[in-house]
Structure formats: structure tokens, C-alpha cells
Design an enzyme around this catalytic site. Sequence first.
Site: not given
Length: 251
Positions: A159-161
Site C-alpha cells: 500500500a505504501y509503494v
Amino acid sequence: MSTSVSTSPRVARVALVTGATGGIGEAVVERLVADGFAVAVHYAGNKAKAEALVEKIAASGGQVLAVGGDVADEQQMQAAFDAVETAFGGIDVVVNTAGIMLLAPIAELNLDDLDRMHRTNIRGTFVVSQQAARRVRRGGAIINVSTSVTRTQLPTYGAYVASKAAVESITLILARELRGRDITVNTVAPGPVATPLFLEGKDEETIGRFAKAAPLERLGEPRDIAESVAFLAGPARWVNGQVLYSNGGLA
């Protein structure tokens, strides 16, 4: 809401650094001040730390301003940009280091965490980039921050990427949209950097594994990323619409 301290009426180049109370943001502020910039120190919630940084820089002779606001709120960021222009007469460089990182496997991620990262990392970058595109003077630079995990593709970072891949796309398209304005737009993509954001929740074995991953066999330091930002903010006028991987040689 802003606090300003200026030690000289003469202002050369002016930079606004969002997320300036974070490890990388603070290092960027200090490096740009050392390079002769007047710098606006942006904070979201940590006003005390921002004001302490302002006082430290002012005491050493730097020109500095503290501005608060939620990067995802267009009215608050418009007010922050207004405050910088009022204090220093314009803006030449915007460095957007503001961001949050919440990790979990994709199958297990709390969707509220996804929404929080989307709001800060994607909407926040878009709002700041929008204001920067309207305000930065000719010869200026807009610099966003992504992550080298867009290439290393580590588990739990999905999700961060995804949010940081969006940051890169916003950057690359804005560089083309500002054709003819003599404004560069780039992204710095750090590898593992020894900041509280990165170190939180990791044991010594995990940290050591990250440190050994790059050929230089150490974690990055905030000053390493600040060097890359300073390059893009200053002499790198022929680097535009790029993602600069600042990661010690990590694949």
C-alpha cells in the site's frame, strides 16, 4: 498560522520544505540554509519542533519561517504558500517530504490505513504540487519524495509503494506540463534511511539486514538524502522529469 524569524532584509532564493519536522525534512532544511536559501519550515502537528528548528537556524544567521497546515487541505496549503510569499517575496523551490508509512501484507492491511496514506501521500503531494506549479518562479525546482521500494518490491510495503508510485507519476507528468516555465520537477527515491519513520517497529536483526543490502553496507542518513535534494534544488538544471534513486546502490 506562521512564525517568522529573518535576520536580513536581503533574500536570495527561497525554499518551502513540507514535513520539515521529520528526519529527512529537517536535514533538507539545514542543507538548504547552508546553501544560502531562505527556508520555510512546514509542520503538520509538531509546532514545537518546527519552532525549535526555526530558532536554531535563526541563531546561526539563517533566514527562516515556520508555517503549519495539513498538506492534503488545499486552503491550509494555500495559506502556507501565501505566508512564504509575504515573508520572502516569492518561492523558488518546493521540497515535499511530508508522508506517512503504514506497513502490512496486502491481505491484512486495514483499509483505514490505506485511506490515511492515500490522503497524505497522494492527495497531499497533489495539493502541494498544484500550489507549487502556480507559485514557483522561473529557474525554480519542485522536488517530491518517493521510495526505492518501488523497485525492490518488499513484502508488507504494497500500500505504501502504491502511494509512492502515484507520487512519481504526478511528478513526471507535472514536469511535462510546466514546459516553457524553466522549472524542473523531480522525485528523490531514498533507500533505507535511519529515521524514526523507518526504524519504528524494527528489531536489530531486521535493521542490520537492511543495512547490509546496499553495496555500501550501511543505512542511509538523512543528510545523504538532503545532498540529493540540494543537487536538484541548485545546480541540476538539466535533470528534469526524473526519479533519482538515492540508496547506496540498492537494486
